[in-house]
Enzyme design. Structure first.
Site, short mmCIF file in Angstrom:
data_model
loop_
_atom_site.label_atom_id
_atom_site.label_comp_id
_atom_site.label_asym_id
_atom_site.label_seq_id
_atom_site.Cartn_x
_atom_site.Cartn_y
_atom_site.Cartn_z
N PHE A 99 -6.06 -3.89 2.44
CA PHE A 99 -4.98 -3.97 1.29
C PHE A 99 -5.06 -3.11 0.15
CE2 PHE A 99 -5.11 -7.76 3.74
CZ PHE A 99 -3.83 -7.94 4.22
N LEU A 100 -6.07 -2.16 0.27
CA LEU A 100 -6.26 -1.19 -0.88
C LEU A 100 -5.00 -0.37 -1.36
CD1 LEU A 100 -6.84 2.09 -0.26
CD2 LEU A 100 -8.96 1.19 0.63
N GLU A 121 -4.04 3.16 -3.48
CA GLU A 121 -4.46 4.52 -4.06
C GLU A 121 -4.63 4.47 -5.43
OE1 GLU A 121 -2.64 8.23 -2.43
OE2 GLU A 121 -2.44 7.06 -0.43
N LYS A 140 -0.59 -7.44 7.48
CA LYS A 140 -0.60 -6.27 6.67
C LYS A 140 0.85 -5.75 6.57
CE LYS A 140 -1.42 -2.48 4.56
NZ LYS A 140 -2.51 -1.66 4.78
N CYS A 170 2.64 4.62 2.71
CA CYS A 170 2.48 3.31 3.26
C CYS A 170 3.72 2.35 3.22
CB CYS A 170 1.33 2.39 2.51
SG CYS A 170 -0.24 3.40 2.98
N LYS A 206 6.73 3.51 5.13
CA LYS A 206 6.38 3.70 6.77
C LYS A 206 6.04 2.32 7.31
CE LYS A 206 2.26 4.02 7.79
NZ LYS A 206 0.68 3.70 8.24
C1 UGA Z 1 0.27 -0.06 -0.71
C2 UGA Z 1 0.00 -1.45 -1.12
O1 UGA Z 1 0.09 -1.92 -2.53
C3 UGA Z 1 -1.57 -1.86 -0.73
O2 UGA Z 1 -1.56 -3.23 -0.92
C4 UGA Z 1 -1.57 -1.25 0.63
O3 UGA Z 1 -2.94 -1.47 1.11
C5 UGA Z 1 -1.43 0.14 0.89
O4 UGA Z 1 -0.03 0.25 0.25
C6 UGA Z 1 -1.60 0.71 2.33
O5 UGA Z 1 -0.93 0.18 3.04
O6 UGA Z 1 -2.42 1.49 2.52
P1 UGA Z 1 -0.13 2.06 -2.36
O7 UGA Z 1 0.85 2.71 -1.51
O8 UGA Z 1 -1.37 2.67 -2.81
O9 UGA Z 1 -0.39 0.75 -1.83
O10 UGA Z 1 0.76 2.00 -3.66
P2 UGA Z 1 1.44 0.85 -4.63
O11 UGA Z 1 0.88 0.60 -5.74
O12 UGA Z 1 2.00 -0.26 -3.83
O13 UGA Z 1 3.04 1.79 -4.88
C7 UGA Z 1 3.84 2.05 -4.07
C8 UGA Z 1 5.14 2.69 -4.35
O14 UGA Z 1 5.81 1.70 -5.19
C9 UGA Z 1 4.81 3.84 -5.52
O15 UGA Z 1 5.69 4.99 -5.40
C10 UGA Z 1 5.00 2.96 -6.82
O16 UGA Z 1 5.67 4.15 -8.07
C11 UGA Z 1 6.15 1.88 -6.57
N1 UGA Z 1 6.37 0.94 -7.20
C12 UGA Z 1 5.15 0.19 -7.55
C13 UGA Z 1 7.51 0.83 -8.12
O17 UGA Z 1 8.44 1.68 -8.04
N2 UGA Z 1 7.33 -0.54 -8.79
C14 UGA Z 1 6.37 -1.21 -8.93
O18 UGA Z 1 6.71 -2.13 -9.68
C15 UGA Z 1 5.18 -0.78 -8.38
#
Ligand code: UGA
Length: 449
Positions: free
Chosen positions: A159-160, A162, A214, A270, A273
């Protein structure tokens, strides 16, 4: 099972973002780790402690564990089979052209590793996969491995995030163990003994529930973001302020503050997809409500990109042709150099097709962006990007942009107009410096002529 000590010999197959982080963290927990990948360049870099992507704290952890002799890199599956008793499968499952997960690397890794498995061992999948994949992989591996039924398979989704990958791996909210036997669960408890001792909850379940957990977690996070963005539209037409509303919602512990920031929506390798993978599964199973809910979450998200592009056009008096647009941020989120499904680049591409002259700044992601979108201009500094700009778009909320001095920036632009697509800038500060600042879902008034 032959490992009784707390320090075990583990292999990690796939040294991308997930695998490299997992390998470094497992070594840091005290295990002996061999990480392999088919990409020789990547392995050569990793063996020197270099990560081929931006991830705070990872290179430090790699070097520390390489120096301590707990971490090693190789390219041979036979060596991995010989070395480890627990094999973590961390290969990429990227988005294919049809939006679904591409499982080519997962099957290729299983097919290559299996013929080398001559004795009892446990393969632990960490990659994100459509439900049912783990059981198919187990059948395949058992058919190909000389050790046959002695090879077990478990699913332990990751669940990490980036940008905080090391912290998230060493301090996860929970550990999910999808298993088919008590001995597999026991072995996973051994691997994660230090985290469990620190009070991290474990959840034991079957393979399918672990795989789906997940996907559902990422789909839920995506749903939260699309929910607040849909509400931002309602705010927009009623004169309400979505930023204040989101803050007020976040104080309710049942709702929580994470993934509730309105704006340009989600991207990356992530959330989009996994949302589409789960939607496709739901549709194939006839779970129509789930499929339509998830489809709407996706549609709301994509509409944000079109909406920012149209707001840019509106701000530029109806036509972007020949207009100079400075873009702040192209990474799919701050703290990353990843531009996979970057909402910002999607917007840039739309504006460029309308004839805008785009100059892009990003603290970490311009090199990756330039490989995909060579037709955009890339600036070394915010001031360079903003030179003579008719419009500034704030598209990825790096903290450096929140620290900008609007008055200083105002001296280099042609027009003091900015769209904050991430709801992250101090609107009062920008207005006080003579800027017109637009934020989707927040009230605004035109600035000085
Ligand atoms: C996401 C999940 O948060 C992780 O728990 C998961 O392990 C990971 O996918 C994965 O499947 O490997 P990640 O893609 O690194 O992590 O990034 P997030 O922090 O979740 O952000 C995803 C997108 O949502 C970004 O484009 C971000 O800008 C956007 N976002 C995030 C928003 O538009 N609003 C928010 O309040 C938070």
């Amino acid at each position: 099972m032959k490992c009784s000590d707390l320090d075990m010999r583990l292999t990690v197959i796939g040294a991308g973002h997930l695998g490299l982080t997992h390998a470094a963290c497992m070594a840091d927990l005290g295990h002996k780790v061999l990480a392999i990948d088919v990409d020789r360049n990547q392995i050569a870099k990793a063996a020197e402690g270099a990560a081929p992507f931006f991830e705070p704290g990872l290179e430090l952890l790699l070097r520390k564990n390489l120096d301590a002799g707990r971490l090693r890199f190789a390219t041979s599956f036979a060596e991995a089979a010989d070395f480890g008793y627990v094999h973590f499968l961390c290969v990429g499952t990227p988005q294919a052209d049809n939006g679904a997960a591409d499982l080519t690397s997962a099957y290729a890794a299983a097919e290559t590793l299996a013929p080398c498995l001559t004795s009892r061992c446990l393969i632990v999948g960490k990659s994100t996969v459509p439900v049912g994949t783990a059981r198919k992989l187990m059948t395949l591996v058992r058919a190909l491995a000389p050790a046959g039924e002695l090879v077990e398979l478990a699913w332990n989704p990751e669940f990490l995030r980036e940008g905080s990958a090391v912290q998230d791996t060493l301090h996860p909210n929970r550990l999910v163990f999808g298993v088919t036997s008590d001995s597999a669960a026991q072995l996973l408890r051994q691997v994660y003994a230090k985290l469990l001792a620190a009070g991290i909850p474990e959840l034991i379940m079957d393979l399918e529930t672990a795989e789906l957990t997940k996907l559902a977690a990422n789909a839920f996070l995506a749903t939260k973001i699309s929910f607040i963005n849909a509400i931002a539209d309602v705010c927009e037409t009623t004169g309400a302020d979505v930023a204040l509303l989101a803050q007020a919602l976040a104080h309710d512990e049942r709702i929580g503050r994470q993934h509730l920031t309105p704006g340009l929506g989600f991207g990356g390798g992530c959330l989009p997809k996994d949302l589409r993978t789960l939607r496709a599964t739901a549709a194939a199973l006839g779970a129509d409500s789930a499929a339509s809910l998830l489809g709407e979450v996706d549609a709301i998200n994509l509409a944000r990109r079109a909406r920012i592009a149209s707001l840019a056009r509106e701000t530029a008096d109806g036509s972007l042709a020949g207009k100079r647009v400075a873009v702040l941020g192209v990474a799919f989120k701050p703290g990353s150099d990843d531009v996979r499904d970057s909402p910002s680049l999607d917007v840039c591409d739309r504006l460029a097709r309308e004839g805008a002259i785009i100059s892009v700044h990003d603290p970490a992601a311009t090199a990756s962006a330039a490989r995909l979108y060579p037709h955009l201009r890339y600036a070394e500094s915010v001031l360079e990007a903003a030179e003579a700009a008719d419009l500034i778009l704030h598209l990825t909320e790096w903290s450096a942009y929140q620290a900008l001095d609007p008055a200083a920036l105002g001296t280099v632009v042609a027009h003091r107009t900015i769209i904050d697509a991430r709801c992250a800038l101090d609107t009062d500060l920008w207005r006080a410096a003579g800027w017109t600042i637009r934020v989707l879902g927040r009230p605004w008034s035109p600035g000085p002529p």
